[in-house]
Design a protein around this motif. Structure first.
Motif, PDB file in Angstrom:
ATOM      1  N   VAL A   1      96.563-131.784  65.041  1.00 28.75           N
ATOM      2  CA  VAL A   1      96.970-130.460  65.507  1.00 28.75           C
ATOM      3  C   VAL A   1      98.185-130.093  64.678  1.00 28.75           C
ATOM      4  O   VAL A   1      99.112-130.878  64.529  1.00 28.75           O
ATOM      5  CB  VAL A   1      97.327-130.474  67.005  1.00 28.75           C
ATOM      6  N   MET A   2      98.146-128.897  64.087  1.00 27.87           N
ATOM      7  CA  MET A   2      99.197-128.485  63.178  1.00 27.87           C
ATOM      8  C   MET A   2      99.724-127.117  63.580  1.00 27.87           C
ATOM      9  O   MET A   2      98.946-126.209  63.871  1.00 27.87           O
ATOM     10  CB  MET A   2      98.596-128.427  61.765  1.00 27.87           C
ATOM     11  N   GLU A   3     101.025-126.997  63.598  1.00 25.03           N
ATOM     12  CA  GLU A   3     101.646-125.703  63.878  1.00 25.03           C
ATOM     13  C   GLU A   3     101.962-125.044  62.543  1.00 25.03           C
ATOM     14  O   GLU A   3     102.571-125.663  61.672  1.00 25.03           O
ATOM     15  CB  GLU A   3     102.914-125.898  64.699  1.00 25.03           C
ATOM     16  N   LEU A   4     101.511-123.812  62.369  1.00 26.41           N
ATOM     17  CA  LEU A   4     101.723-123.104  61.109  1.00 26.41           C
ATOM     18  C   LEU A   4     102.532-121.842  61.337  1.00 26.41           C
ATOM     19  O   LEU A   4     102.235-121.059  62.243  1.00 26.41           O
ATOM     20  CB  LEU A   4     100.375-122.719  60.478  1.00 26.41           C
ATOM     21  N   ALA A   5     103.524-121.657  60.507  1.00 27.71           N
ATOM     22  CA  ALA A   5     104.301-120.422  60.536  1.00 27.71           C
ATOM     23  C   ALA A   5     103.472-119.335  59.870  1.00 27.71           C
ATOM     24  O   ALA A   5     102.709-119.608  58.934  1.00 27.71           O
ATOM     25  CB  ALA A   5     105.616-120.627  59.796  1.00 27.71           C
ATOM     26  N   GLY A   6     103.630-118.111  60.329  1.00 31.88           N
ATOM     27  CA  GLY A   6     102.878-116.988  59.779  1.00 31.88           C
ATOM     28  C   GLY A   6     102.998-116.849  58.273  1.00 31.88           C
ATOM     29  O   GLY A   6     102.041-116.516  57.582  1.00 31.88           O
ATOM     30  N   GLU A   7     104.191-117.163  57.714  1.00 31.21           N
ATOM     31  CA  GLU A   7     104.379-116.995  56.262  1.00 31.21           C
ATOM     32  C   GLU A   7     103.613-118.027  55.432  1.00 31.21           C
ATOM     33  O   GLU A   7     103.423-117.845  54.228  1.00 31.21           O
ATOM     34  CB  GLU A   7     105.873-116.999  55.892  1.00 31.21           C
ATOM     35  N   LEU A   8     103.124-119.099  56.057  1.00 35.63           N
ATOM     36  CA  LEU A   8     102.328-120.099  55.327  1.00 35.63           C
ATOM     37  C   LEU A   8     100.870-119.666  55.166  1.00 35.63           C
ATOM     38  O   LEU A   8     100.144-120.224  54.361  1.00 35.63           O
ATOM     39  CB  LEU A   8     102.350-121.448  56.061  1.00 35.63           C
ATOM     40  N   ILE A   9     100.454-118.683  55.960  1.00 32.39           N
ATOM     41  CA  ILE A   9      99.057-118.258  55.958  1.00 32.39           C
ATOM     42  C   ILE A   9      98.871-117.066  55.026  1.00 32.39           C
ATOM     43  O   ILE A   9      99.508-116.036  55.189  1.00 32.39           O
ATOM     44  CB  ILE A   9      98.597-117.913  57.387  1.00 32.39           C
ATOM     45  N   LYS A  10      98.004-117.250  54.037  1.00 29.62           N
ATOM     46  CA  LYS A  10      97.689-116.195  53.068  1.00 29.62           C
ATOM     47  C   LYS A  10      96.314-115.625  53.398  1.00 29.62           C
ATOM     48  O   LYS A  10      95.457-116.333  53.928  1.00 29.62           O
ATOM     49  CB  LYS A  10      97.679-116.753  51.634  1.00 29.62           C
ATOM     50  N   PRO A  11      96.090-114.357  53.062  1.00 25.46           N
ATOM     51  CA  PRO A  11      94.765-113.788  53.332  1.00 25.46           C
ATOM     52  C   PRO A  11      93.686-114.509  52.516  1.00 25.46           C
ATOM     53  O   PRO A  11      93.951-114.975  51.410  1.00 25.46           O
ATOM     54  CB  PRO A  11      94.883-112.325  52.880  1.00 25.46           C
ATOM     55  N   ALA A  12      92.499-114.599  53.094  1.00 28.74           N
ATOM     56  CA  ALA A  12      91.376-115.207  52.372  1.00 28.74           C
ATOM     57  C   ALA A  12      91.006-114.301  51.208  1.00 28.74           C
ATOM     58  O   ALA A  12      91.049-113.072  51.339  1.00 28.74           O
ATOM     59  CB  ALA A  12      90.187-115.376  53.307  1.00 28.74           C
ATOM     60  N   PRO A  13      90.653-114.889  50.054  1.00 32.74           N
ATOM     61  CA  PRO A  13      90.288-114.046  48.906  1.00 32.74           C
ATOM     62  C   PRO A  13      88.984-113.293  49.167  1.00 32.74           C
ATOM     63  O   PRO A  13      88.104-113.790  49.858  1.00 32.74           O
ATOM     64  CB  PRO A  13      90.121-115.053  47.762  1.00 32.74           C
ATOM     65  N   GLU A  14      88.897-112.093  48.632  1.00 30.05           N
ATOM     66  CA  GLU A  14      87.663-111.302  48.744  1.00 30.05           C
ATOM     67  C   GLU A  14      86.631-111.939  47.823  1.00 30.05           C
ATOM     68  O   GLU A  14      86.930-112.265  46.667  1.00 30.05           O
ATOM     69  CB  GLU A  14      87.912-109.858  48.278  1.00 30.05           C
ATOM     70  N   MET A  15      85.420-112.121  48.317  1.00 30.71           N
ATOM     71  CA  MET A  15      84.368-112.712  47.498  1.00 30.71           C
ATOM     72  C   MET A  15      83.108-111.879  47.624  1.00 30.71           C
ATOM     73  O   MET A  15      82.745-111.487  48.728  1.00 30.71           O
ATOM     74  CB  MET A  15      84.085-114.151  47.929  1.00 30.71           C
ATOM     75  N   ASN A  16      82.479-111.636  46.500  1.00 31.70           N
ATOM     76  CA  ASN A  16      81.217-110.898  46.501  1.00 31.70           C
ATOM     77  C   ASN A  16      80.075-111.893  46.611  1.00 31.70           C
ATOM     78  O   ASN A  16      79.469-112.265  45.627  1.00 31.70           O
ATOM     79  CB  ASN A  16      81.067-110.064  45.221  1.00 31.70           C
TER      80      ASN A  16
END
Length: 172
Positions: free
Chosen positions: A113-128
């Motif tokens: 179980v891991m606690e993540l700060a919001g700034e560590l989370i990046k948006p998922a890349p757009e993929m076609n």
């Protein structure tokens, strides 16, 4: 380095101050590591062969009886297109509560179980691609680890799962 219990306590204390943290249960599917909202997790069980249901999609392994509740079991490796599906001593079922329904998800192993700060989370890349990636909420880089964060509720509620239709309609 803190001991796990101290670090978790410190992280919760900081989260209470900043409010931008979330806890994730991390698990492995093949070489990838995923994270899901810990609040969706009811329990973690060792894998037991479910009872197969005729005409169910290939990624629904069947059902198990969990203390009187019949629970559908989805193999996330098959659902997400992992190359090989192998069951061993580390294979577990994460029992989830999704929109008031109990569902099991088979994974290779649970990490932590891991606690993540919001700034560590990046948006998922757009993929076609033709694959539906709408359930991927972001990517978190923690040290050498790369976590794929997913909205397990969105994945389990997707139309091809066929698990939530009656529940979603009754909620409206």
């Amino acid at each position: 380095m803190h001991s796990p219990s101290t670090a978790a306590g410190d992280a919760r204390h900081v989260a209470g101050q900043q409010g931008a943290h979330a806890e994730y249960l991390t698990f492995r599917l093949g070489a990838e590591e995923y994270g899901i909202d810990i609040l969706r997790v009811q329990e973690i069980r060792s894998y037991e062969e479910p009872t197969r249901i005729a005409n169910a999609p290939h990624f629904i392994k069947g059902v198990v009886n969990l203390r009187g509740v019949i629970v559908p079991v989805v193999d996330l490796r098959i659902k997400l297109g992992c190359e090989k599906v192998e069951y061993n001593d580390f294979t577990v079922v994460i029992v989830l509560n999704v929109r008031g329904r109990v569902v099991g998800a088979v994974v290779d192993s649970v990490s932590d179980v891991m606690e993540l700060a919001g700034e560590l989370i990046k948006p998922a890349p757009e993929m076609n691609t033709t694959m539906d990636t709408s359930f991927i909420t972001g990517i978190a880089s923690v040290g050498e680890r790369m976590l794929i964060l997913m909205d397990i509720e969105a994945l389990m509620s997707s139309a091809d799962m066929g698990l939530m239709d009656s529940v979603s309609q009754s909620l409206q």
